[in-house]
Each structure stands twice: as C-alpha cells, then as structure tokens.
Design a protein around this motif. Structure first.
Motif, short mmCIF file in Angstrom:
data_model
loop_
_atom_site.label_atom_id
_atom_site.label_comp_id
_atom_site.label_asym_id
_atom_site.label_seq_id
_atom_site.Cartn_x
_atom_site.Cartn_y
_atom_site.Cartn_z
N SER A 145 -6.37 2.35 7.29
CA SER A 145 -5.10 1.63 7.27
C SER A 145 -3.96 2.63 7.45
CB SER A 145 -4.92 0.90 5.94
OG SER A 145 -4.74 1.83 4.87
N GLU A 146 -2.74 2.11 7.67
CA GLU A 146 -1.58 2.98 7.87
C GLU A 146 -1.37 3.91 6.68
OE1 GLU A 146 1.96 0.88 8.82
OE2 GLU A 146 1.11 -0.14 10.55
N GLU A 147 -1.53 3.37 5.47
CA GLU A 147 -1.29 4.19 4.28
C GLU A 147 -2.35 5.28 4.13
OE1 GLU A 147 0.56 5.78 1.02
OE2 GLU A 147 1.30 4.42 2.59
N THR A 148 -3.57 5.01 4.54
CA THR A 148 -4.60 6.05 4.50
C THR A 148 -4.22 7.21 5.40
OG1 THR A 148 -6.29 4.34 4.12
CG2 THR A 148 -7.07 6.52 4.74
N TYR A 149 -3.71 6.90 6.58
CA TYR A 149 -3.23 7.97 7.47
C TYR A 149 -2.09 8.75 6.81
CZ TYR A 149 -5.92 6.63 11.61
OH TYR A 149 -6.94 6.40 12.50
N ARG A 150 -1.18 8.03 6.13
CA ARG A 150 -0.07 8.71 5.46
C ARG A 150 -0.57 9.64 4.36
NH1 ARG A 150 3.28 4.01 6.66
NH2 ARG A 150 2.38 2.86 4.92
N GLN A 182 0.83 -1.20 0.00
CA GLN A 182 0.00 0.00 0.00
C GLN A 182 0.87 1.26 0.00
OE1 GLN A 182 -2.93 -0.01 3.14
NE2 GLN A 182 -4.19 -1.52 2.11
N ARG A 183 1.97 1.21 0.75
CA ARG A 183 2.86 2.38 0.80
C ARG A 183 3.45 2.66 -0.57
NH1 ARG A 183 7.96 3.67 0.91
NH2 ARG A 183 8.60 1.49 0.69
N ILE A 184 3.88 1.60 -1.25
CA ILE A 184 4.49 1.78 -2.57
C ILE A 184 3.46 2.29 -3.59
CG2 ILE A 184 5.53 0.52 -4.51
CD1 ILE A 184 6.81 -1.34 -2.40
N ALA A 185 2.24 1.77 -3.51
CA ALA A 185 1.20 2.13 -4.47
C ALA A 185 0.44 3.40 -4.08
CB ALA A 185 0.20 0.98 -4.61
N HIS A 186 0.71 3.93 -2.88
CA HIS A 186 -0.04 5.09 -2.36
C HIS A 186 -1.54 4.77 -2.34
CE1 HIS A 186 3.62 7.41 -2.49
NE2 HIS A 186 3.73 7.20 -3.78
N LEU A 187 -1.84 3.55 -1.90
CA LEU A 187 -3.21 3.06 -1.86
C LEU A 187 -3.55 2.61 -0.45
CD1 LEU A 187 -5.82 2.08 -3.38
CD2 LEU A 187 -4.66 -0.11 -3.66
N GLY A 188 -4.53 3.25 0.15
CA GLY A 188 -4.97 2.87 1.49
C GLY A 188 -6.37 2.29 1.46
N ASN A 189 -6.74 1.57 2.50
CA ASN A 189 -8.11 1.06 2.60
C ASN A 189 -8.73 1.51 3.90
OD1 ASN A 189 -6.32 -0.99 3.88
ND2 ASN A 189 -8.24 -2.08 4.24
N TRP A 190 -10.04 1.48 3.95
CA TRP A 190 -10.76 2.00 5.12
C TRP A 190 -12.13 1.34 5.23
CZ3 TRP A 190 -15.26 4.19 3.32
CH2 TRP A 190 -15.25 4.68 2.01
N GLU A 191 -12.72 1.48 6.42
CA GLU A 191 -14.07 0.99 6.66
C GLU A 191 -14.84 2.01 7.50
OE1 GLU A 191 -14.70 -2.85 8.24
OE2 GLU A 191 -13.98 -3.90 6.45
N THR A 226 -8.65 4.35 -0.82
CA THR A 226 -8.26 5.72 -1.16
C THR A 226 -6.93 5.66 -1.91
OG1 THR A 226 -9.38 6.69 0.76
CG2 THR A 226 -7.64 7.99 -0.27
N LEU A 227 -6.91 6.21 -3.11
CA LEU A 227 -5.70 6.21 -3.95
C LEU A 227 -5.23 7.65 -4.13
CD1 LEU A 227 -3.69 4.73 -5.83
CD2 LEU A 227 -5.35 5.08 -7.68
N ASP A 228 -3.97 7.89 -3.79
CA ASP A 228 -3.39 9.22 -3.97
C ASP A 228 -3.08 9.41 -5.45
OD1 ASP A 228 -1.92 11.54 -4.00
OD2 ASP A 228 -0.62 11.02 -2.33
N ILE A 229 -3.81 10.33 -6.10
CA ILE A 229 -3.63 10.57 -7.54
C ILE A 229 -3.08 11.97 -7.79
CG2 ILE A 229 -5.38 8.90 -8.25
CD1 ILE A 229 -7.32 11.26 -8.62
N THR A 230 -2.42 12.54 -6.78
CA THR A 230 -1.91 13.90 -6.89
C THR A 230 -0.95 14.06 -8.07
OG1 THR A 230 -2.12 14.14 -4.49
CG2 THR A 230 -0.80 15.78 -5.65
#
Length: 265
Positions: free
Chosen positions: A106-111, A86-95, A190-194
C-alpha cells in the motif's frame, strides 16, 4: 444530448464535429434527462451516408453506467479514506503472492520503507533487501517457519531506508490457502513502531540511571570505605557511558603525585 452543465462546451463541440465529419464517436458523457437528473452514459454514435456521401443520419447506442460510476466514486472515496487513515496511524498493508513471488504494498507501506514503487523490486527478496542486515536472518526464519508450519507470521524487526535511516516495524500476517490446502498468499500489515521503540529505550536508560544512583547512594550510606565507594561509582559510570574500563587517580598532597585509587574493567 441535453447539456448537463458538468462538462465544458468543448466536449459537445468535439462530439458534433466528429459525427458531422462522418466519423465514429465513442466516449463517456454526463447527460441531463428531461426531469433534470444527471446520468453517466457510454455511447457509440455511427453516422450513415446518403448516395452523395453526405451524412444522412446517425445510429447511436447508449448504455447507462450511472450506477457503475457511483460505485467507482464510492470506492475511490473509500480508498482515499483508508490511505489517509493508514498515513495517520503509520500502518501499511501488503500481500505476497507466494506462487508468482510478487509483492504488493500500500502507499503507506512505501512511505514507511522510504521507497517509491519504481524503486522497489516487488518480490520477497526485494523486501528482505530493505530489512536491516542484522535482522535479515530472523525475518527469513520467521517467513520460512510460517510457510512450513502453516502458521501466522508476526515479529518486530528493523528496516534500513535508502538514506541510511533505521526504523523499527511490527509485522503481522496470515496465510491464505488454495483449494488443495497449499499456501497461496500471505496477507499482512506493517506498523511503524520507531517512536515507541525510542521511547522504550529512553525509559530503560532513565531506569538504569536511577538504579545506578540508588546503588551509589546505598554504597555511600553503608560505610566509609573510599575504595569500595569509588569502585561502585566506576562500575555504574562505565555502564552508563558504555565504556570498557575506567579508573580514578587521586592527588597525594604530600608527594604532589597522582596515585591510583580505584578501577573497573
């Protein structure tokens, strides 16, 4: 207990000190069996006393939890791999638990959101607080529509980090229903597409610049009316610079004065 070599001597010293003092011992240890294999054991050792109050023996209850420990280790390894992916892909998950209005990230969502768990109000309102004010209404409408129509949720929108940094994210989620068919949870990513958005904006800017150059070139090639050519140049210049208006003054060498030649806006 056969020393496994996995734990330090202090573990065994504490074990013997505890039970020889007549105290109850509870703990987890790694033991070595007679065939040399290692096993994880949860054990309770209870001393019993003789008539003089001295330790006469011990009652030990052991439970082999090797399979559970292996499963826990495999799960931890799997979670670590997922977190790294997830960190490499800048992809987080959530509920989002709709009933209790509690949100898990998830950790990456917080990041992605630039937050630590203790800084986040884990509710849908807390999430909306991180959405860019200019996009908050469309995100709220999308969530409401999903709940009312039992539909999936997906859209691009901006978020605002605590330090003021603006990011673009793509979010997609599905609803999970309870036995009565009522939405109970929403599970999404959540995918970071910046970077993608910036690249798209840069491409559009370059295309706009090329179109401007083409139009200017065509205006010049189609005739020699200076005022028309200057107006074409000004129209594209104001668009490129984001200006409201622009004008050109030309020097009249005879009168030694600047004269209005063309304007736009």
């Amino acid at each position: 207990i056969l020393k496994s070599g996995v734990q330090g001597s202090e573990v065994y010293e504490k074990f013997w000190q505890t039970i020889l003092n007549g105290e109850l011992f509870r703990g987890s240890v790694v033991n070595k069996t007679r065939d040399g294999s290692l096993i994880h054991v949860e054990e309770t050792v209870s001393p019993f006393m003789d008539a003089k109050g001295s330790v006469a023996g011990f009652l030990a209850i052991q439970r082999n939890v090797t399979d559970r420990k292996r499963a826990e280790k495999a799960l931890q390894k799997s979670e670590a791999r997922l977190s790294e992916a997830q960190r490499i892909a800048h992809l987080g998950n959530w509920e989002w638990d709709i009933v209790s209005n509690s949100v898990w990230w998830s950790e990456e969502t917080y990041r992605i959101f630039g937050l630590r768990p203790e800084e986040f109000e884990a509710t849908v309102e807390g999430f909306l607080g991180s959405v860019h004010p200019g996009d908050r209404e469309i995100v709220t409408r999308a969530l409401t529509k999903s709940l009312k129509e039992n539909a999936s949720y997906n859209l691009d929108h901006r978020i605002l980090l605590p330090d003021g940094t603006e990011k673009f994210v793509y979010e997609q989620a599905v609803l999970v229903f309870d036995d009565s068919g009522t939405p109970a949870r929403m599970s999404g990513i959540t995918l970071d597409i910046t970077e993608r958005k910036r690249a798209e904006a840069n491409i559009q800017k370059q295309l706009s610049h090329l179109r401007s150059l083409r139009d200017i070139d065509m205006a010049i090639a189609s005739g020699f009316d200076m005022r028309i050519n200057l107006k074409t140049l000004l129209r594209h210049t104001t668009a490129e610079l984001g200006a409201d208006a622009a004008g050109i003054l030309l020097l009249n060498p005879t009168l030694n004065l600047l004269e209005y030649a063309a304007g736009h806006g």
